[in-house]
Motif scaffolding. Structure first.
Motif, mmCIF file in Angstrom:
data_model
loop_
_atom_site.group_PDB
_atom_site.id
_atom_site.type_symbol
_atom_site.label_atom_id
_atom_site.label_comp_id
_atom_site.label_asym_id
_atom_site.label_seq_id
_atom_site.Cartn_x
_atom_site.Cartn_y
_atom_site.Cartn_z
ATOM 1 N N ARG A 711 0.831 -1.204 0.000
ATOM 2 C CA ARG A 711 0.000 0.000 0.000
ATOM 3 C C ARG A 711 0.865 1.252 0.000
ATOM 4 O O ARG A 711 1.746 1.418 0.862
ATOM 5 C CB ARG A 711 -0.924 -0.007 1.218
ATOM 6 N N THR A 712 0.643 2.122 -0.974
ATOM 7 C CA THR A 712 1.306 3.421 -1.174
ATOM 8 C C THR A 712 2.825 3.302 -1.315
ATOM 9 O O THR A 712 3.539 4.293 -1.182
ATOM 10 C CB THR A 712 0.978 4.406 -0.040
ATOM 11 N N GLY A 776 -2.970 3.004 -3.253
ATOM 12 C CA GLY A 776 -3.666 2.558 -2.051
ATOM 13 C C GLY A 776 -5.150 2.365 -2.232
ATOM 14 O O GLY A 776 -5.915 2.545 -1.275
ATOM 15 N N MET A 777 -5.586 1.972 -3.427
ATOM 16 C CA MET A 777 -7.010 1.863 -3.729
ATOM 17 C C MET A 777 -7.542 0.434 -3.617
ATOM 18 O O MET A 777 -8.739 0.213 -3.806
ATOM 19 C CB MET A 777 -7.283 2.385 -5.142
ATOM 20 N N VAL A 778 -6.689 -0.529 -3.326
ATOM 21 C CA VAL A 778 -7.155 -1.910 -3.187
ATOM 22 C C VAL A 778 -7.799 -2.063 -1.812
ATOM 23 O O VAL A 778 -7.226 -1.668 -0.789
ATOM 24 C CB VAL A 778 -5.994 -2.906 -3.358
ATOM 25 N N GLU A 779 -8.974 -2.649 -1.785
ATOM 26 C CA GLU A 779 -9.700 -2.801 -0.533
ATOM 27 C C GLU A 779 -9.350 -4.125 0.133
ATOM 28 O O GLU A 779 -9.109 -5.130 -0.529
ATOM 29 C CB GLU A 779 -11.212 -2.735 -0.794
ATOM 30 N N GLY A 780 -9.382 -4.111 1.470
ATOM 31 C CA GLY A 780 -9.173 -5.326 2.238
ATOM 32 C C GLY A 780 -7.707 -5.674 2.409
ATOM 33 O O GLY A 780 -6.802 -4.976 1.948
ATOM 34 N N CYS A 826 -0.015 -7.605 -0.982
ATOM 35 C CA CYS A 826 0.973 -7.915 0.052
ATOM 36 C C CYS A 826 2.124 -8.690 -0.577
ATOM 37 O O CYS A 826 1.930 -9.817 -1.052
ATOM 38 C CB CYS A 826 0.330 -8.730 1.171
ATOM 39 N N PRO A 827 3.337 -8.138 -0.626
ATOM 40 C CA PRO A 827 4.455 -8.818 -1.290
ATOM 41 C C PRO A 827 4.810 -10.126 -0.596
ATOM 42 O O PRO A 827 4.686 -10.248 0.630
ATOM 43 C CB PRO A 827 5.598 -7.806 -1.182
ATOM 44 N N TYR A 997 -1.241 -3.718 2.918
ATOM 45 C CA TYR A 997 -2.241 -4.645 2.393
ATOM 46 C C TYR A 997 -2.141 -6.018 3.059
ATOM 47 O O TYR A 997 -2.952 -6.895 2.777
ATOM 48 C CB TYR A 997 -2.038 -4.839 0.887
ATOM 49 N N CYS A 998 -1.138 -6.216 3.902
ATOM 50 C CA CYS A 998 -0.823 -7.555 4.414
ATOM 51 C C CYS A 998 -1.722 -7.933 5.582
ATOM 52 O O CYS A 998 -1.919 -7.147 6.527
ATOM 53 C CB CYS A 998 0.635 -7.625 4.858
#
Length: 1040
Positions: A711-712, A776-780, A826-827, A997-998
């Motif tokens: 994210r970002t 940062g637009m992916v939800e969850g 999430c990498p 995102y993780c």
């Protein structure tokens, strides 16, 4: 240097003619460990046999069942041996890089990218040779890891020898299908040795359908007059003709097709193979113990969708969300039906695509067109193809062909399905020539389509037939527009279409013409027939007759052609050759080869932080013999080192971590407990210098093969575009001013690309600083490496025409267009773990009380009941080998437990978990723990909506064990009076960070000692003790 000259003189005296540069290439074979020192390997060039991959046997031998044998191919065999000896004497040092492909569904939520770089060991091919100049070969262990059945080995060399050798890669996959039964028969099929008895030159080529980069075995159908396929586990480096053992039933009258012995279509997935024979679909599940399969392997071919007449398969080449997909088209009287197949851990399920009313695709079209429903199941409506858009959730895109009356032209409609069908506009019956034109021109050509293909990373949907049109599906919310690729003639029909998923594509027509194109451009070019193809045929002339079987992109995204050749003696062979696209196109555009008017110089810092590729570099031990050749004993020790390293690597993926620990440090520490004396002596002698991690590079001159962004997060690099001196002399500074760079993203909602331009006249070029940023637009939240959103960012140099070529070490390449795959989510390679060592030390320091476990266990740390328990967590980067304290917020809950021993541990139900952990259920007096300081002042503590305490990694959050009366640990008694009561707890931790995102959710076990007795039990014991004492006193008084 003088010694090298003397050696070369000796070689010339002995008749060794120095090899000329460019005449040799790398060759590799897979050899079993016994015997290893022979001129011929005990195994051919095929893939790995699953019968050799017994985990118990490998653990017993502390090694792998295979070695890699590297050789040089220099025409004749004697020239190859001379070249190897010559180059070895002049410093040639080969390395084999084994690349493991991640499984479709990674286990334990820990996907990883892993490479092992192996330096080779020289071993004599003749056991009786007593000279110091024996013929030899290079050997290296062939490592295997759980979860990976697709491996690729790249061979490279340190350039110190007399010739320059290009890198070459080989596919060495696990073949889990050709397993011989007790009766000596292969349940999958029977191999046919004499290809010339079955194959025919001039047969039409066929598409090679598979799940890209995940299918270990490929099948090619279309063998005339025989139920057979061509099988390969090495991307046609070695090919077998297999007569498949199908028990075909008589066809149904609904199928409306004459029976044939030929297999029409095939599809390869990670664990299964599918074939169509007489409109029946068959499946064979491979014997892959390395994969987490839910169902046992197949004994015979199994018929699936037995009630459906299958007219064709449509592959989905990229897996999504840990699953593989493909489509099944109905045929005959079921031509309007469409099934989506889902393969998950070997288990396959088929779902017919029906809307909430029960309509299929053709019926919904008929409904909207006000047709009679009874007329839609004939030839007037057919489902031609389907594609899958899985950017967030799975959405099916369906191509329907409609012919209302015989005197009308065909019309095509695109449907989308996400539980219900949505009908879009009818596809244009004319060609929209270019997006740059301001008007639309109607062509006399009536479009006819055979299929469609979607690239999820670019969002481009290709629809192909007698023309090729494409559309950006990510813009369909605003407008559904289609563009036409120029250059394709109207008298051709595309037979099959193949994407490289690296920015290019090819397709083959019914007349066997081969065409090539680049994504996000509007032109295609014919490779065969062409002037460049004719020149290629002269340079790579094949003896005898030959014809193309298929074309495909290999694991390196190189275009390959598979041919069937018959030599002058009538012997048939299947061969593979690379199609040099850039060289062929250079003849199309430029009669005389010319280079691009610029050079590109990339500067990429910290590439491992973004491509998430973990690498180990391993060297064999030094040998003291004068010949510097290894023995079978030293080679076995080398294999043991690699085996032990990967074993510790697997153990490193645990839920309990140490901030100072790595697989290499574990290797040194574990030697004291290993019973292999030679192995420990080897580690001691070499000071473990043979094992290193190579994951902290500084600056590289190439872009990574992919980039992972959280994210970002941002990925930055620099590109210096230098104009050639000749260009500067001809047009001066205008050449520098004309240098421009452009970036294209498939969806600006998720990615942002910034370009900063700096003109540097003194250096004759332009410097660009590029930054790719996630918005940062992916939800969850998702687990590391799971459900990543793929995108492809295109960088274009403004002054580069399409016919711009550059000559590099491995040949001529197209320049000016660069694709950068970017994965948002999430990498992989990051994890959250419990820091047991710090928790134990801090428990002693903060509680000011020492304690010790009776039987310490590193996987289950123990704590004292009366002490506060301080959970400490680590964020570990497995790629860089770095650990840091987790400073974010998280929740903790006990999800299982049991007294005395592990066999008594039980997982609690969701309702029990809330009763034992949540403050919302405190009235039930069943809580196991609470936080010190929150009992008296609950408002000062932070809780979520479920009543769970939110921990802060920046504070020392002390957990107090309370074990209330209705909790499972309320009244624990020890079975052994000498041992205090103890209880095992399973603790689940989940992070609550908003800047990532993780989803780091994991479980670990702890053991709590010295549980106190409850008040009721204390009273009971006191009463019993008093009663016993009074009884003894009464009895004593009565006696005396």
């Amino acid at each position: 240097m003088a010694q090298i000259v003397i050696v070369l003189l000796a070689l010339s005296v002995l008749g060794f003619i120095p090899s000329r540069a460019g005449e040799c290439e790398w060759d590799m074979r897979l050899c079993k460990t016994e015997p290893v020192s022979t001129a011929m390997c005990s195994l051919g060039t095929g893939g790995m046999d699953v019968r050799d991959l017994d985990p118990m046997e490998m653990q017993k031998n502390m090694g792998f069942p295979y070695y890699l044998k590297l050789d040089l191919l220099c025409g004749f065999k004697e020239f190859s041996g001379r070249a190897m000896l010559e180059d070895s004497m002049t410093g040639l040092t080969p390395k084999a890089i084994v690349m493991f492909q991640e499984p479709t569904h990674p286990t334990h939520f820990k996907p990883q990218r892993l490479e092992v770089e192996l330096s080779v060991a020289s071993l004599s091919d003749s056991a009786t040779c007593g000279s110091e100049m024996c013929e030899f070969s290079w050997y290296a262990p062939m490592p295997i890891i759980n979860g990976s059945v697709v491996q690729r080995v790249k061979v490279k060399s340190i350039e110190m020898s007399s010739q320059h050798l290009h890198e070459k890669s080989f596919a060495l996959n696990v073949n889990g299908y050709m397993v011989t039964t007790e009766k000596g028969e292969a349940s999958f099929g029977t191999e046919i040795r004499a290809l010339e008895d079955v194959l025919r030159v001039g047969s039409p080529s066929r598409p090679l359908w598979s799940v890209v980069d995940h299918a270990p075995v490929l099948l090619l159908p279309g063998i005339p007059d025989l139920t057979a396929v061509l099988m390969t586990a090495t991307e046609f480096q070695h090919t077998s003709l297999i007569e498949v053992s199908l028990k075909s039933s008589s066809g149904s009258w609904e199928c409306l097709q004459a029976e044939s012995s030929m297999i029409q279509e095939t599809l390869s997935t990670e664990s299964s193979l599918f074939v169509i024979h007489n409109q029946e679909l068959y499946r064979f599940l491979g014997n892959y113990s390395l994969l987490p399969l839910r169902v046992p392997p197949s004994d015979t071919w199994e018929k699936v969708l037995s009630a459906v007449c299958v007219s064709g398969l449509v592959p989905v080449s990229i897996p999504h969300h840990g699953r593989e997909y493909f489509y099944v088209l109905g045929g005959g009287l079921q031509s309007g039906t469409l099934y989506r197949a889902e393969v998950y851990d070997g288990d396959v399920t088929f779902i017919e695509l029906l809307d909430s009313v029960g309509f299929n695709a053709c019926e919904i079209v008929a409904f909207y067109k006000n047709l009679k429903r009874s007329t839609v199941n004939d030839s007037s409506c057919q489902v031609r193809s389907a594609a899958q858009n899985a950017l967030t959730d799975v959405t099916d895109i369906i191509l329907v062909e409609l012919l209302l009356h015989e005197d009308q032209e065909h019309s095509y409609i695109l449907l989308t399905f996400d539980g219900d069908f949505q009908m879009n506009e009818i596809l244009p019956g004319f060609i929209l020539y270019s997006q740059r034109q301001w008007h639309q021109e109607r062509s006399s050509l009536n479009l006819k389509f055979n299929g469609m293909t979607l690239n999820p990373s670019t969002g481009i949907l290709y629809i192909w037939g007698n023309s090729l049109i494409f559309s950006y599906i990510l813009t369909w919310e605003d407008e559904q527009s289609f563009w036409h690729d120029c250059g394709f003639p109207s008298d051709q029909m595309i037979k099959y279409f193949t994407l490289s998923y690296d920015g290019t594509f090819v397709f083959v027509t019914e007349q066997e013409e081969l065409w090539w194109g680049q994504e996000r451009t509007d032109s295609v070019f014919r490779l065969r027939p062409s002037q460049g193809w004719n020149e290629l045929s002269h340079l790579q002339a094949l003896p005898g007759d030959h014809s193309t079987l298929t074309v495909f992109y290999d694991g390196d995204k190189e275009l390959q052609e598979v041919l069937y050749t018959v030599d002058l003696d009538g012997k048939g062979t299947v061969v593979k050759r690379k199609i040099p696209v850039a060289e062929i196109l250079s003849f199309i555009h430029l009669p005389i080869l010319s280079t691009c008017p610029f050079d590109l110089e990339y500067s990429v810092p910290h590439i491992e932080s973004f491509n998430r590729l973990q690498r180990y570099s391993v060297n064999p031990q030094l040998v003291t013999s004068s010949s510097e050749l290894h023995s079978t004993h030293s080679l076995a020790l080398y294999q043991g080192l690699v085996y032990h390293l990967l074993q510790l690597h697997a153990q490193y993926l645990m839920v309990i971590g140490d901030p100072k620990e790595s697989p290499i440090s574990r290797m040194v520490d574990s030697c004291s407990g290993v019973h292999y004396k030679d192995f420990c002596l080897y580690l001691s002698y070499n000071n473990v210098s043979g094992v290193t991690t190579d994951s902290k590079g500084n600056i590289t001159t190439r872009l990574p093969d992919r980039v992972y962004l959280d994210r970002t997060a941002s990925f930055s690099f620099s590109l210096f575009i230098r104009a050639h001196q000749l260009t500067l002399q001809s047009i001066g500074e205008r050449a520098v001013n004309d240098i421009r760079m452009f970036a294209t993203v498939p969806n600006s909602k998720y990615l942002r690309v910034t370009l900063q331009r700096y003109v540097q006249f003194n250096y004759g070029g332009v410097l660009y600083k590029v930054t790719v940023t996630d918005k940062g637009m992916v939800e969850g939240k998702v687990y590391p490496g799971e459900k990543l959103l793929p995108f492809s960012v295109l960088f274009r140099i403004g002054i580069s025409p399409r016919q711009c070529f550059q000559q590099i070490d491995r040949g001529m390449v197209l320049s000016g267009l660069q694709n950068l795959p970017v994965y948002i989510g999430c990498p992989p390679g990051n994890r959250l773990v419990f820091d047991a060592s710090t928790a134990l030390l801090e428990a002693v320091r903060l509680n000011r009380r020492n304690f010790s476990c009776l039987n310490p266990d590193q996987d289950t740390p123990c704590f004292y009941y009366k002490n506060l328990f301080f959970p400490f967590l680590l964020i570990q980067d497995l790629v860089l080998g770095e650990s840091r304290k987790f400073l974010g917020s998280y929740t903790l809950k006990i999800v299982g437990g049991g007294p005395h021993s592990r066999k008594n541990i039980q997982l609690y139900s969701p309702k029990e978990v809330m009763r034992y952990n949540s403050l919302n259920y405190r009235s039930q007096r069943a809580r196991i723990w609470d936080i010190k300081g929150c009992k008296d002042n609950i408002t000062s503590c932070n809780f979520n909506e479920e009543g769970l305490f939110i921990f802060n990694g920046t504070k020392n959050n002390g957990i107090r064990w309370i074990c209330q009366p209705n909790s499972p640990c309320a009244d624990v008694l020890s079975k052994n009076p000498a041992v205090s009561p103890r209880f095992f707890f399973i603790i689940e931790v989940s992070n609550r960070d908003t800047e990532t995102y993780c989803n780091h959710t994991f479980r670990f076990d702890i053991l709590v000692y010295d549980f106190p007795m409850t008040s009721s039990r204390k009273c009971y014991i006191v009463l019993v003790t008093v009663a016993c004492f009074v009884g003894v006193m009464v009895i004593s008084h009565s006696i005396f």
